[in-house]
Write an enzyme that holds these catalytic residues in place. Structure first.
Site, PDB file in Angstrom:
ATOM      1  N   THR A 121      74.140  46.153 -78.238  1.00 27.31           N
ATOM      2  CA  THR A 121      72.878  46.784 -77.856  1.00 27.31           C
ATOM      3  C   THR A 121      72.850  47.181 -76.386  1.00 27.31           C
ATOM      4  O   THR A 121      73.441  46.495 -75.537  1.00 27.31           O
ATOM      5  CB  THR A 121      71.699  45.824 -78.129  1.00 27.31           C
ATOM      6  OG1 THR A 121      70.495  46.383 -77.598  1.00 27.31           O
ATOM      7  CG2 THR A 121      71.923  44.470 -77.472  1.00 27.31           C
ATOM      8  N   TYR A 145      67.531  37.906 -77.108  1.00 27.62           N
ATOM      9  CA  TYR A 145      68.254  38.824 -78.001  1.00 27.62           C
ATOM     10  C   TYR A 145      69.408  39.491 -77.256  1.00 27.62           C
ATOM     11  O   TYR A 145      70.562  39.498 -77.729  1.00 27.62           O
ATOM     12  CB  TYR A 145      67.299  39.896 -78.549  1.00 27.62           C
ATOM     13  CG  TYR A 145      68.005  41.100 -79.117  1.00 27.62           C
ATOM     14  CD1 TYR A 145      68.842  40.978 -80.224  1.00 27.62           C
ATOM     15  CD2 TYR A 145      67.852  42.365 -78.535  1.00 27.62           C
ATOM     16  CE1 TYR A 145      69.510  42.080 -80.740  1.00 27.62           C
ATOM     17  CE2 TYR A 145      68.508  43.469 -79.049  1.00 27.62           C
ATOM     18  CZ  TYR A 145      69.338  43.324 -80.148  1.00 27.62           C
ATOM     19  OH  TYR A 145      70.002  44.417 -80.653  1.00 27.62           O
TER      20      TYR A 145
END
Length: 332
Positions: A121, A145
């Site tokens: 990501t 995350y």
């Protein structure tokens, strides 16, 4: 075209995984999907791909899956991805995203699988003041995350360093949106937090309004700026990453985006345009873990893998997401 090589796709029933799985099958790969169906849907597998219903924390099931198949490569998507949720429950994110990835990497090594494409990501870059981030830009995760994904990246690099012949391509996604142009699959997870999906749900009447989280960011209109990439182009990047590894490519980390930033208000204006009327916007406080702006420099992806996006247009992205939401609504 593949010559029938068998690949494992973890999380292949989810939003991104299902699109990649579909493209793999359509290019001649034999695909085995490993998914616990916590956020995925079995009917997202369009070409009778084999499904193993299991969790990556089930080492017995994982080992048996590898033992019963001769995998040419692994594409790893299975992960938890909601930023605010990761702030509230970091342990579950580190367990699912990092510990379970270790389980998978260990099993790859045990069974001699040498090629891995990893779903990462752009959140690993965190808050930044750059016009565009490159793969060499500093990483500064702003939430659990993002940290869990950056940890996975480091672990992968260490595994490759310690195991001769093991190679990977890490793809750092920017904001993925849109749906299959033929309307077969798309973003389905209920209570999704992705801006374009939520906005399209609002546009077709499934939500009364949409919250705009923060209007005081240091951006052109005070709302967060993101680089949106169509799911079909992102899936194609995975196929090209796999092809690269098949041709003895070296370990790579690549940004996946279009190099253009759109603010929250830009996106909502586009949804209004596609919808033909304005959706109700509610101003809300900033969400924990959100960064101001992030836009991709994806020149390395284009140069190294020969990636040529076909849907580089915010109107195309929003329109396909909007049409998909109408399809889902009609199924209810």
């Amino acid at each position: 075209m593949s010559d029938g090589k068998k690949v494992l796709v973890t999380g292949g029933c989810g939003y991104i995984g299902s699109h990649v799985t579909r493209q793999l099958s359509e290019q001649g790969y034999e695909v085995v999907v490993y998914d616990n169906l916590s956020t995925g849907f079995e009917d997202s597998l369009l070409h009778n791909e084999t499904l193993v219903k299991a969790d990556l924390n089930d080492m017995k099931a994982l080992d048996e899956t590898f033992a019963n198949n001769s995998f040419h490569a692994v594409l790893h998507f299975a992960a938890s991805i909601v930023v605010p949720e990761s702030v509230e429950n970091p342990i579950s994110y580190y367990r699912n995203n990092t510990v379970n990835s270790i389980n998978l990497f260990e099993t790859c090594i045990k069974h001699g699988v040498k090629n891995l494409v990893f779903s990462s990501t752009a959140a690993v870059y965190g808050e930044n003041t750059l016009d565009m981030v490159t793969e060499q830009s500093p990483t500064a995760p702003a939430n659990p995350y993002a940290w869990s994904k950056l940890m996975d990246e480091q672990i992968l690099a260490d595994v490759a360093n310690a195991n001769e012949g093991f190679r990977f391509v890490t793809l750092r996604y920017f904001n993925v949106a849109g749906a299959d142009p033929k309307g077969r699959i798309g973003q389905r997870f209920p209570n999704a937090t992705h801006l374009i999906k939520v906005a399209c749900e609002t546009a077709i009447g499934l939500r009364e309004s949409i919250a705009v989280f923060g209007d005081d960011y240091p951006t052109k209109d005070g709302t967060c700026v993101r680089d949106y990439i169509h799911i079909e182009d992102l899936a194609d990047a995975h196929i090209k990453a796999l092809n690269y590894l098949e041709n003895e490519g070296t370990c790579l980390t690549l940004n996946c985006g279009y190099g253009q930033g759109f603010s929250v208000n830009d996106v909502l204006d586009t949804v209004d345009k596609v919808n033909g009327s304005s959706i109700k916007r509610i101003q809300a406080a900033r969400r924990p873990g959100d960064v101001s702006a992030i836009v991709a420099d994806s020149s390395k992806l284009k140069k190294t893998l020969g990636w040529k996006p076909q849907y580089d247009d915010i109107n195309k992205i929003v329109s396909s997401a909007y049409e998909w939401e109408k399809i889902l609504k009609n199924r209810r």
